[in-house]
Design a protein around this motif. Sequence first.
Motif, PDB file in Angstrom:
ATOM      1  N   LYS A  17       0.909  -1.341   0.015  1.00 53.52           N
ATOM      2  CA  LYS A  17       0.035  -0.018   0.021  1.00 53.52           C
ATOM      3  C   LYS A  17       0.729   1.363  -0.016  1.00 53.52           C
ATOM      4  N   LYS A  21       2.064  10.855   2.798  1.00 53.89           N
ATOM      5  CA  LYS A  21       2.549  11.824   1.683  1.00 53.89           C
ATOM      6  C   LYS A  21       3.838  12.278   2.292  1.00 53.89           C
ATOM      7  N   ILE A  27       2.023  15.280  -4.002  1.00 56.20           N
ATOM      8  CA  ILE A  27       1.577  13.878  -3.975  1.00 56.20           C
ATOM      9  C   ILE A  27       2.966  12.965  -4.296  1.00 56.20           C
ATOM     10  N   GLY A 138      -3.183  14.284  -9.499  1.00 61.10           N
ATOM     11  CA  GLY A 138      -4.626  14.309  -9.102  1.00 61.10           C
ATOM     12  C   GLY A 138      -4.915  13.200  -8.103  1.00 61.10           C
ATOM     13  N   GLY A 140      -2.776   9.919  -5.566  1.00 59.30           N
ATOM     14  CA  GLY A 140      -1.623   9.278  -5.599  1.00 59.30           C
ATOM     15  C   GLY A 140      -1.942   7.728  -6.287  1.00 59.30           C
ATOM     16  N   ARG A 144      -0.387   4.722 -10.608  1.00 58.24           N
ATOM     17  CA  ARG A 144      -0.414   3.348 -10.833  1.00 58.24           C
ATOM     18  C   ARG A 144      -1.092   2.938 -12.127  1.00 58.24           C
ATOM     19  N   SER A 191      -9.437   8.754   2.228  1.00 60.03           N
ATOM     20  CA  SER A 191      -8.045   8.343   2.296  1.00 60.03           C
ATOM     21  C   SER A 191      -7.159   9.555   2.379  1.00 60.03           C
ATOM     22  N   ARG A 192      -7.461  10.548   1.873  1.00 54.74           N
ATOM     23  CA  ARG A 192      -6.525  11.564   1.745  1.00 54.74           C
ATOM     24  C   ARG A 192      -6.532  12.224   3.280  1.00 54.74           C
ATOM     25  N   MET A 195      -4.994   9.512   6.027  1.00 52.90           N
ATOM     26  CA  MET A 195      -3.801   9.121   5.764  1.00 52.90           C
ATOM     27  C   MET A 195      -2.734  10.481   6.388  1.00 52.90           C
ATOM     28  N   MET A 242      -0.752  -1.386   7.545  1.00 48.67           N
ATOM     29  CA  MET A 242      -1.475  -0.128   6.985  1.00 48.67           C
ATOM     30  C   MET A 242      -2.690  -0.017   8.076  1.00 48.67           C
ATOM     31  N   ASP A 282      -8.453  -1.536   1.396  1.00 48.70           N
ATOM     32  CA  ASP A 282      -7.713  -0.250   1.513  1.00 48.70           C
ATOM     33  C   ASP A 282      -8.705   0.677   2.351  1.00 48.70           C
ATOM     34  N   ALA A 283      -8.907   2.104   1.969  1.00 45.12           N
ATOM     35  CA  ALA A 283      -9.496   2.930   2.910  1.00 45.12           C
ATOM     36  C   ALA A 283     -10.765   2.939   2.950  1.00 45.12           C
TER      37      ALA A 283
END
Length: 324
Positions: A17, A21, A27, A138, A140, A144, A191-192, A195, A242, A282-283
């Motif tokens: 994960k 930041k 980012i 935009g 993180g 990918r 999530s922003r 974290m 995480m 995930d979040a």
Amino acid sequence: MNNAVTARAHTNIALIKYWGKADPKLIIPQNSSLSLTLDPFYTDTTVQFDAALTQDQIKIDGQVLNQTAGQRVRDFLDLVRQRAGITAFAQVNSYNHVPTAAGLASSASGFAALAAAASKAAGLTLDQPALSRLARRGSGSATRSIYGGFVEWQKGHNDLDSQAVPFQETIDFDIQMIAILLDPRPKKVASRAGMAQVVATSPYYTAWPPSAEKDLIAMKAAILKKDLNLIGQLAEANAMKMHATTLSATPPFTYFEPETLAAIEIVQSLRNNGVSCYYTMDAGPNVKVICSAKETPAILTRLRQHFPADHLLVAKPGPGIAYL
Ligand code: 2P0
């Protein structure tokens, strides 16, 4: 410059994960990460810059975006305009074939598709590494989604070297995921924000980046060995490390819901009965099961005893960005 451009990007789920930041504006992450791009979850986005517009017009699934989400897209369009040296506003139409904000990373496919469509519509010609760096601005995880298969986001140090690289675009062994949708509502802690709160307050956070980097090295070796059990074990342990950082934040929070634990227990009991399956999260409360296509029917049969069949989505490795 007035041409409408449509791009398709698939979402991805991280096996190692991204969490935290180093530079929130650009980012730049605290740790490198590794994901699997998934089919059939994707976003199609059409962008057209038009000098006749007096503001950006942004729609997702036919709905005008609310102020907060709209601002994130407008900020991103500003970045594209600045790079292309244009001032025209844009019409953006985006269609998610991903359950939005349900922990299936619609921001990954969303910003990857937007980066590809907006940059081309603005007249920029970006190669894939440049597109990956732009998508990163935009969201993180969008970094990918430019590539298919297993993808590594190398954290880098700055705007020019924090980008994804394909680790294995064509996968020649049997691996896929089952997403268990537990709660369709948008997540309680984005999530922003989550974290950021963890980085700022959890005393356990300092252990996360070096531990994730170690996991990443082990994960790459496991993929090269095509060792599904090792991939699953590493992914599961990395996800739980995480999530441990959220419980240790101030104030503490968790993405777990009661049904999350029910899903985890089913995965563990299947495993105890000889089925190779592992979980990641995930979040958000949804659980993704990492397994083989061969064993998926047996896993689905067991999961359907507890969850509605239409809450179980099977996803295979998916492709990278494409223009339609
Ligand atoms: C990941 N997640 O690697 C991690 C694991 C959620 C948990 O990337 O602030 O929406 O836009 O960079 O990408 C979700 O966070 O956050 C995410 P921003 P993003 O997939």
